[in-house]
Design a protein around this motif. Structure first.
Motif, short mmCIF file in Angstrom:
data_model
loop_
_atom_site.label_atom_id
_atom_site.label_comp_id
_atom_site.label_asym_id
_atom_site.label_seq_id
_atom_site.Cartn_x
_atom_site.Cartn_y
_atom_site.Cartn_z
N VAL A 104 0.83 -1.20 0.00
CA VAL A 104 0.00 0.00 0.00
C VAL A 104 0.86 1.25 0.00
N ALA A 105 1.86 1.29 0.87
CA ALA A 105 2.76 2.43 0.96
C ALA A 105 4.09 1.97 1.54
N TRP A 106 5.15 2.67 1.20
CA TRP A 106 6.45 2.28 1.73
C TRP A 106 7.40 3.47 1.69
N ARG A 107 8.45 3.39 2.49
CA ARG A 107 9.46 4.44 2.50
C ARG A 107 10.81 3.85 2.89
N GLU A 108 11.84 4.46 2.39
CA GLU A 108 13.18 4.07 2.79
C GLU A 108 13.51 4.74 4.11
N LEU A 109 14.02 3.95 5.08
CA LEU A 109 14.44 4.50 6.36
C LEU A 109 15.87 5.01 6.28
N VAL B 113 23.31 -1.99 2.23
CA VAL B 113 22.13 -2.58 2.85
C VAL B 113 21.12 -1.46 3.09
N VAL B 114 19.89 -1.66 2.60
CA VAL B 114 18.84 -0.65 2.70
C VAL B 114 17.75 -1.16 3.63
N PHE B 115 17.33 -0.32 4.56
CA PHE B 115 16.24 -0.66 5.47
C PHE B 115 15.00 0.14 5.07
N LEU B 116 13.87 -0.58 4.92
CA LEU B 116 12.64 0.04 4.47
C LEU B 116 11.49 -0.32 5.41
N GLU B 117 10.45 0.45 5.30
CA GLU B 117 9.22 0.19 6.06
C GLU B 117 8.06 0.16 5.07
N GLY C 152 -6.70 -5.97 7.96
CA GLY C 152 -6.13 -4.64 8.05
C GLY C 152 -4.79 -4.49 7.36
N ILE C 153 -4.09 -3.42 7.71
CA ILE C 153 -2.79 -3.10 7.15
C ILE C 153 -1.69 -3.57 8.09
N GLN C 154 -0.73 -4.31 7.56
CA GLN C 154 0.40 -4.78 8.34
C GLN C 154 1.63 -3.95 7.99
N ARG C 155 2.37 -3.54 9.02
CA ARG C 155 3.61 -2.79 8.78
C ARG C 155 4.79 -3.73 8.88
#
Length: 314
Positions: free
Chosen positions: A115-120, A203-207, A217-220
């Motif tokens: 649904v949505a994501w971003r790079e931390l 190494v990339v960390f994302l959410e 529902g929505i899982q993070r």
């Protein structure tokens, strides 16, 4: 049967080169040598070993290739057949095509809708991150902003992340008060080995916020993603040129100069077959896909194209 002199591959486990230039694959199970057949390319033989290993050894720690969104479906594919049937398909050369047909029919996205994501944050790996110390240092500014607060209550917890193939990775996350360092320890060495990480890889960390099959529902989810450095080559070796020194198949896109490639030789044909197989199994991205992969995932509020759980997301 297959008693002629062979020379072990220096690149892949269970692979040998035969005197006629072809490649053989073999595996040992319960102290018994099982011959898996003869193949045109070293890559096909290496994949044959991995497939047999999955059936005979439940995957084991000694795969030739890292898991991809495609090959993570292989265990399910093999449950449809007996060990004898799997070995027969490998030997007769029909295994890869049947497996890929099965993979295409599956939901490679593992029932996940992003649904949505971003790079931390991202970190370029140092020699000590991929060395024998079995730990990766997380920069303090990122640890305090994006990871749980662990300075109180013992300074240690388990951090569970997923990769782009939806595979779970468990890390021990620690705060070392003596040096003021935040580190991933237990589990990191396994991740380094299976992903083939080297110095300067990133190494990339994302959410990600996702809808998942059979979950309300929505899982993070927290995602750990790898971007291979252009200078390290490997299956994701990217860049505008590829070296043929000691690594994967080599290819050239012209590149000027007065090279004498007037005809296509057997080596060129084999390289082409290996690249095609890598792409089909998700072991290698095309130059266009790789150029997108190494771009920042967030840029000026717009999302770059990125593959997650076997699907392109935006």
């Amino acid at each position: 049967m297959e008693e002629e002199t062979v020379r072990p591959s220096t690149r892949f486990k269970g692979v040998v080169q035969k005197p006629n230039g072809n490649w053989g694959a073999q595996i040992y199970s319960y102290n018994q040598r099982i011959w898996l057949g003869t193949f045109r390319t070293e890559l096909e033989a290496a994949f044959a070993y991995d497939s047999a290993s999955l059936k005979l050894r439940w995957g084991g720690p000694h795969r030739n290739f890292p898991w991809t969104p495609i090959t993570t479906e292989e265990a399910k594919f093999q449950t449809q057949y007996s060990t004898e049937e799997i070995l027969k398909m490998i030997r007769e050369g029909s295994y890869i095509s049947k497996f890929l047909e099965y993979a295409r029919s599956c939901s490679i996205g593992h029932g996940v809708e992003v649904v949505a994501w971003r790079e931390l944050f991202r970190k370029e790996l140092t020699p000590s991150d991929v060395g024998p110390l079995n730990r990766m240092v997380i920069p303090k500014r990122y640890a305090t902003e994006y990871f749980p607060n662990i300075q109180a209550g013992g300074g240690t917890l388990e951090l569970v992340l997923r990769d782009g193939a939806m595979r779970l990775w468990n890390f021990r996350y620690c705060y070392w008060g003596s040096s003021g360092s935040y580190v991933l320890t237990k589990g990191w060495n396994k991740f380094v080995k299976e992903k083939g990480l080297k110095e300067k890889d990133v190494v990339v960390f994302l959410e990600c916020d996702c809808r998942m099959t059979r979950m309300p529902g929505i899982q993070r989810l927290r995602i750990i993603h790898v971007e291979k450095s252009r200078c390290n080559g490997g299956w994701g070796g990217g860049g505008s040129s590829r070296s043929s020194n000691g690594g994967g198949s080599s290819s050239s896109a012209g590149g000027g100069g007065s090279s004498s490639n007037a005809t296509v030789n057997v080596d060129d044909q084999e390289d082409s077959m290996e690249v095609d197989l890598e792409l089909r199994l998700g072991l290698k991205t095309s130059d266009e896909e790789k150029s997108m992969e190494v771009e920042p995932l967030l840029r000026g509020g717009a999302l770059a194209e990125f593959e997650l759980f076997g699907k392109q997301i935006f």
